[in-house]
Design a protein around this motif. Structure first.
Motif, PDB file in Angstrom:
ATOM      1  N   MET A   1       0.828  -1.201   0.000  1.00 20.43           N
ATOM      2  CA  MET A   1       0.000   0.000   0.000  1.00 20.43           C
ATOM      3  C   MET A   1       0.865   1.254   0.000  1.00 20.43           C
ATOM      4  O   MET A   1       0.519   2.268  -0.625  1.00 20.43           O
ATOM      5  CB  MET A   1      -0.940  -0.011   1.208  1.00 20.43           C
ATOM      6  N   ALA A   2       2.000   1.190   0.681  1.00 22.58           N
ATOM      7  CA  ALA A   2       2.901   2.341   0.726  1.00 22.58           C
ATOM      8  C   ALA A   2       3.466   2.665  -0.649  1.00 22.58           C
ATOM      9  O   ALA A   2       3.824   3.813  -0.930  1.00 22.58           O
ATOM     10  CB  ALA A   2       4.032   2.081   1.718  1.00 22.58           C
ATOM     11  N   LEU A   3       3.528   1.660  -1.511  1.00 21.88           N
ATOM     12  CA  LEU A   3       4.024   1.853  -2.869  1.00 21.88           C
ATOM     13  C   LEU A   3       2.930   2.316  -3.828  1.00 21.88           C
ATOM     14  O   LEU A   3       3.170   2.462  -5.019  1.00 21.88           O
ATOM     15  CB  LEU A   3       4.659   0.561  -3.384  1.00 21.88           C
ATOM     16  N   GLY A   4       1.724   2.515  -3.306  1.00 17.11           N
ATOM     17  CA  GLY A   4       0.652   3.049  -4.134  1.00 17.11           C
ATOM     18  C   GLY A   4      -0.417   2.056  -4.532  1.00 17.11           C
ATOM     19  O   GLY A   4      -1.361   2.420  -5.244  1.00 17.11           O
ATOM     20  N   ALA A   5      -0.276   0.798  -4.099  1.00 18.18           N
ATOM     21  CA  ALA A   5      -1.301  -0.191  -4.439  1.00 18.18           C
ATOM     22  C   ALA A   5      -2.628   0.210  -3.808  1.00 18.18           C
ATOM     23  O   ALA A   5      -2.674   0.711  -2.681  1.00 18.18           O
ATOM     24  CB  ALA A   5      -0.897  -1.577  -3.964  1.00 18.18           C
ATOM     25  N   ALA A   6      -3.718  -0.014  -4.523  1.00 16.52           N
ATOM     26  CA  ALA A   6      -5.045   0.267  -3.998  1.00 16.52           C
ATOM     27  C   ALA A   6      -5.551  -0.868  -3.132  1.00 16.52           C
ATOM     28  O   ALA A   6      -6.511  -0.716  -2.377  1.00 16.52           O
ATOM     29  CB  ALA A   6      -6.020   0.513  -5.146  1.00 16.52           C
ATOM     30  N   GLY A   7      -4.916  -2.036  -3.251  1.00 20.96           N
ATOM     31  CA  GLY A   7      -5.298  -3.210  -2.484  1.00 20.96           C
ATOM     32  C   GLY A   7      -4.312  -4.322  -2.752  1.00 20.96           C
ATOM     33  O   GLY A   7      -3.318  -4.137  -3.473  1.00 20.96           O
ATOM     34  N   VAL A   8      -4.578  -5.476  -2.176  1.00 22.60           N
ATOM     35  CA  VAL A   8      -3.682  -6.619  -2.344  1.00 22.60           C
ATOM     36  C   VAL A   8      -4.486  -7.857  -2.692  1.00 22.60           C
ATOM     37  O   VAL A   8      -5.665  -7.971  -2.355  1.00 22.60           O
ATOM     38  CB  VAL A   8      -2.847  -6.888  -1.073  1.00 22.60           C
ATOM     39  N   GLN A   9      -3.828  -8.788  -3.374  1.00 26.65           N
ATOM     40  CA  GLN A   9      -4.406 -10.107  -3.630  1.00 26.65           C
ATOM     41  C   GLN A   9      -3.476 -11.146  -3.028  1.00 26.65           C
ATOM     42  O   GLN A   9      -2.278 -11.137  -3.313  1.00 26.65           O
ATOM     43  CB  GLN A   9      -4.592 -10.353  -5.128  1.00 26.65           C
ATOM     44  N   ILE A  10      -4.025 -12.013  -2.202  1.00 30.18           N
ATOM     45  CA  ILE A  10      -3.241 -12.988  -1.438  1.00 30.18           C
ATOM     46  C   ILE A  10      -3.621 -14.394  -1.859  1.00 30.18           C
ATOM     47  O   ILE A  10      -4.805 -14.740  -1.872  1.00 30.18           O
ATOM     48  CB  ILE A  10      -3.491 -12.833   0.076  1.00 30.18           C
ATOM     49  N   GLY A  11      -2.637 -15.227  -2.166  1.00 30.68           N
ATOM     50  CA  GLY A  11      -2.906 -16.594  -2.566  1.00 30.68           C
ATOM     51  C   GLY A  11      -2.362 -17.639  -1.628  1.00 30.68           C
ATOM     52  O   GLY A  11      -3.110 -18.336  -0.943  1.00 30.68           O
ATOM     53  N   THR A  12      -1.027 -17.753  -1.550  1.00 24.03           N
ATOM     54  CA  THR A  12      -0.400 -18.856  -0.825  1.00 24.03           C
ATOM     55  C   THR A  12      -0.867 -18.949   0.625  1.00 24.03           C
ATOM     56  O   THR A  12      -1.079 -20.055   1.147  1.00 24.03           O
ATOM     57  CB  THR A  12       1.132 -18.723  -0.882  1.00 24.03           C
ATOM     58  N   ALA A  13      -1.045 -17.818   1.292  1.00 25.21           N
ATOM     59  CA  ALA A  13      -1.480 -17.849   2.689  1.00 25.21           C
ATOM     60  C   ALA A  13      -2.807 -18.588   2.840  1.00 25.21           C
ATOM     61  O   ALA A  13      -3.020 -19.312   3.824  1.00 25.21           O
ATOM     62  CB  ALA A  13      -1.608 -16.424   3.230  1.00 25.21           C
ATOM     63  N   TYR A  14      -3.685 -18.434   1.853  1.00 24.52           N
ATOM     64  CA  TYR A  14      -4.993 -19.086   1.930  1.00 24.52           C
ATOM     65  C   TYR A  14      -4.932 -20.573   1.569  1.00 24.52           C
ATOM     66  O   TYR A  14      -5.876 -21.310   1.854  1.00 24.52           O
ATOM     67  CB  TYR A  14      -6.000 -18.364   1.045  1.00 24.52           C
ATOM     68  N   LEU A  15      -3.832 -21.020   0.952  1.00 21.10           N
ATOM     69  CA  LEU A  15      -3.687 -22.454   0.712  1.00 21.10           C
ATOM     70  C   LEU A  15      -3.649 -23.227   2.023  1.00 21.10           C
ATOM     71  O   LEU A  15      -4.011 -24.404   2.082  1.00 21.10           O
ATOM     72  CB  LEU A  15      -2.403 -22.738  -0.083  1.00 21.10           C
ATOM     73  N   LEU A  16      -3.186 -22.558   3.072  1.00 22.29           N
ATOM     74  CA  LEU A  16      -3.070 -23.220   4.372  1.00 22.29           C
ATOM     75  C   LEU A  16      -4.356 -23.174   5.181  1.00 22.29           C
ATOM     76  O   LEU A  16      -4.440 -23.761   6.263  1.00 22.29           O
ATOM     77  CB  LEU A  16      -1.928 -22.572   5.168  1.00 22.29           C
TER      78      LEU A  16
ATOM     79  N   HIS B   1       0.604 -31.684  -0.188  1.00 20.56           N
ATOM     80  CA  HIS B   1       0.851 -30.281  -0.523  1.00 20.56           C
ATOM     81  C   HIS B   1       0.882 -29.433   0.754  1.00 20.56           C
ATOM     82  O   HIS B   1       1.769 -28.585   0.928  1.00 20.56           O
ATOM     83  CB  HIS B   1      -0.251 -29.794  -1.467  1.00 20.56           C
ATOM     84  N   ARG B   2      -0.042 -29.683   1.638  1.00 22.23           N
ATOM     85  CA  ARG B   2      -0.114 -28.907   2.884  1.00 22.23           C
ATOM     86  C   ARG B   2       1.150 -29.109   3.714  1.00 22.23           C
ATOM     87  O   ARG B   2       1.709 -28.149   4.272  1.00 22.23           O
ATOM     88  CB  ARG B   2      -1.359 -29.332   3.678  1.00 22.23           C
ATOM     89  N   ALA B   3       1.618 -30.360   3.780  1.00 15.66           N
ATOM     90  CA  ALA B   3       2.840 -30.645   4.540  1.00 15.66           C
ATOM     91  C   ALA B   3       4.047 -29.971   3.908  1.00 15.66           C
ATOM     92  O   ALA B   3       4.929 -29.454   4.609  1.00 15.66           O
ATOM     93  CB  ALA B   3       3.054 -32.157   4.622  1.00 15.66           C
ATOM     94  N   ALA B   4       4.098 -29.952   2.581  1.00 21.04           N
ATOM     95  CA  ALA B   4       5.214 -29.308   1.886  1.00 21.04           C
ATOM     96  C   ALA B   4       5.261 -27.816   2.182  1.00 21.04           C
ATOM     97  O   ALA B   4       6.335 -27.233   2.389  1.00 21.04           O
ATOM     98  CB  ALA B   4       5.112 -29.554   0.387  1.00 21.04           C
ATOM     99  N   LEU B   5       4.088 -27.171   2.216  1.00 23.02           N
ATOM    100  CA  LEU B   5       4.026 -25.738   2.511  1.00 23.02           C
ATOM    101  C   LEU B   5       4.519 -25.438   3.922  1.00 23.02           C
ATOM    102  O   LEU B   5       5.045 -24.349   4.184  1.00 23.02           O
ATOM    103  CB  LEU B   5       2.602 -25.224   2.343  1.00 23.02           C
ATOM    104  N   LYS B   6       4.352 -26.384   4.825  1.00 25.58           N
ATOM    105  CA  LYS B   6       4.750 -26.187   6.215  1.00 25.58           C
ATOM    106  C   LYS B   6       6.185 -26.650   6.483  1.00 25.58           C
ATOM    107  O   LYS B   6       6.662 -26.537   7.616  1.00 25.58           O
ATOM    108  CB  LYS B   6       3.789 -26.934   7.141  1.00 25.58           C
ATOM    109  N   SER B   7       6.851 -27.165   5.455  1.00 25.24           N
ATOM    110  CA  SER B   7       8.192 -27.709   5.628  1.00 25.24           C
ATOM    111  C   SER B   7       9.265 -26.739   5.114  1.00 25.24           C
ATOM    112  O   SER B   7       8.962 -25.722   4.474  1.00 25.24           O
ATOM    113  CB  SER B   7       8.322 -29.031   4.872  1.00 25.24           C
ATOM    114  N   GLU B   8      10.518 -27.087   5.367  1.00 27.06           N
ATOM    115  CA  GLU B   8      11.617 -26.266   4.873  1.00 27.06           C
ATOM    116  C   GLU B   8      11.694 -26.279   3.349  1.00 27.06           C
ATOM    117  O   GLU B   8      12.285 -25.375   2.746  1.00 27.06           O
ATOM    118  CB  GLU B   8      12.946 -26.754   5.465  1.00 27.06           C
ATOM    119  N   ALA B   9      11.083 -27.274   2.709  1.00 29.17           N
ATOM    120  CA  ALA B   9      11.097 -27.353   1.246  1.00 29.17           C
ATOM    121  C   ALA B   9      10.458 -26.119   0.617  1.00 29.17           C
ATOM    122  O   ALA B   9      10.801 -25.728  -0.511  1.00 29.17           O
ATOM    123  CB  ALA B   9      10.375 -28.616   0.777  1.00 29.17           C
TER     124      ALA B   9
END
Length: 356
Positions: free
Chosen positions: A235-250, A260-268
């Motif tokens: 937002m500080a860079l002028g964006a009017a909003g954001v779109q979030i993807g990966t966070a919602y995969l969890l 897939h869920r385990a991979a997202l939670k792992s060091e991989a």
């Protein structure tokens, strides 16, 4: 809404009639209507990915959404051109996969061909006309002018993804009401549509200010944003909003596999790369065995979206053995596992960026 209003961080929220200028990225194959409903009810803009749905399934999903929320929602479609199958290229791809077929005892003669994703079409528009969704978004450009005109005739607001300044200007010129600035960090498929050259792709925080300067429509930042601090930075860079993807995969509402869920939670998850091996088009995912051995980007896979046919039996067999070695483990470059278990909790955590 025009460029002059982007300084007000809540203008996009008012325009979309949501509580926060926060959009849940549509993720085909990783969610259904439940995630979209949960995010919309939490005050963001929930999104339904439609590229892998039939018109009948789309109708059923929209009925579910309208039964469970009175808040605005987004439906998302791809705008790719379906390629003519190339038997020679398909044969070369199957030959390259033969050692893996042998490993799992798969007979390639038993594998069907055909696309797994459909572009926006009159048939989909016919379904939407009965529901008149508040927002319709597109990936890989925009649909044909007559189809776009139909969408706009219902009063739907139109969003689409750009990965370069040139794509953003094209979208604005051809009717997008707002542009999603998809940075290189973003998980899943790149929205690139004016070029196949991946060297044109840049990071979110380099792309956003360039689009804000170049466009007269709102710019929505996407890619590598996984917490309230990232939202504030965009937002500080002028964006009017954001779109979030990966966070919602969890989120518990997502439909990703346990692997897939385990991979997202792992060091991989610290190592992701752009790959076209799974679909025929560049998309960011966690590096696995298949990507390492074949090289993440290859000239061998059939054109998008024909490549998945050859990969599906390998994925099925490997996942039956609790392995994600042949699965598209889509992920952005920033995975945050501490936002909450549910989509509502994740939305609330991200929305802290807009607290007074």
């Amino acid at each position: 809404m025009d460029h002059r209003t982007q300084g007000d961080r809540m203008q996009l929220a008012q325009w979309l009639n949501i509580d926060f200028p926060l959009i849940q990225a549509p993720m085909a194959g990783s969610q259904d209507s439940r995630l979209a409903i949960a995010v919309s009810n939490a005050g963001g803009l929930g999104s339904l990915p439609c590229a892998m749905l039939t018109p009948e399934a789309l109708h059923a999903s929209l009925q579910e959404i309208q039964a469970e929320t009175r808040r605005p929602y987004n439906v998302n479609f791809f705008c790719h051109e379906t390629p003519t199958p190339d038997a020679q290229r398909e044969a070369a791809w199957r030959q390259a996969l033969q050692p893996y077929y042998d490993e799992f005892g798969i007979d390639p003669a038993d594998i069907p061909t055909g696309p797994g994703r459909a572009p926006f079409s009159p048939e989909f528009a016919d379904v939407l006309q009965d529901f008149k969704p508040p927002v319709v978004s597109f990936h890989f450009g925009l649909p044909a002018p007559d189809l776009l005109a139909r969408v706009k005739s219902w009063g739907s607001k139109v969003l689409s993804s750009a990965t370069t300044v040139e794509e953003a200007l094209w979208l604005e010129k051809h009717g997008a009401d707002a542009v999603i600035a998809q940075g290189l960090e973003a998980g899943g498929h790149r929205g690139m549509f004016l070029t196949d050259d991946v060297t044109t792709q840049i990071g979110t925080f380099a792309l956003v200010p360039q689009l804000v300067k170049a466009l007269n429509v709102p710019v929505i930042a996407a890619g590598g944003i996984a917490d309230a601090a990232g939202v504030k930075a965009a937002m500080a860079l002028g964006a009017a909003g954001v779109q979030i993807g990966t966070a919602y995969l969890l989120a518990e509402e997502s439909t990703i596999s346990a692997i897939h869920r385990a991979a997202l939670k792992s060091e991989a998850a610290r190592h992701t790369a752009l790959t076209n091996l799974f679909s025929g088009r560049p998309a960011r995912g966690i590096v696995n065995r298949f990507m390492r051995e074949m090289g993440p980007l290859s000239a061998l896979p059939p054109a998008f979206p024909l490549a998945p046919a050859g990969m599906t039996p390998l994925r099925t067999q490997a996942e039956a053995q609790a392995s994600g070695d042949f699965s598209p483990l889509w992920s952005g470059q920033h995975v945050n596992t501490s936002l909450g278990e549910s989509a509502a909790e994740i939305t609330k955590s991200l929305a802290q960026a807009f607290a007074a």
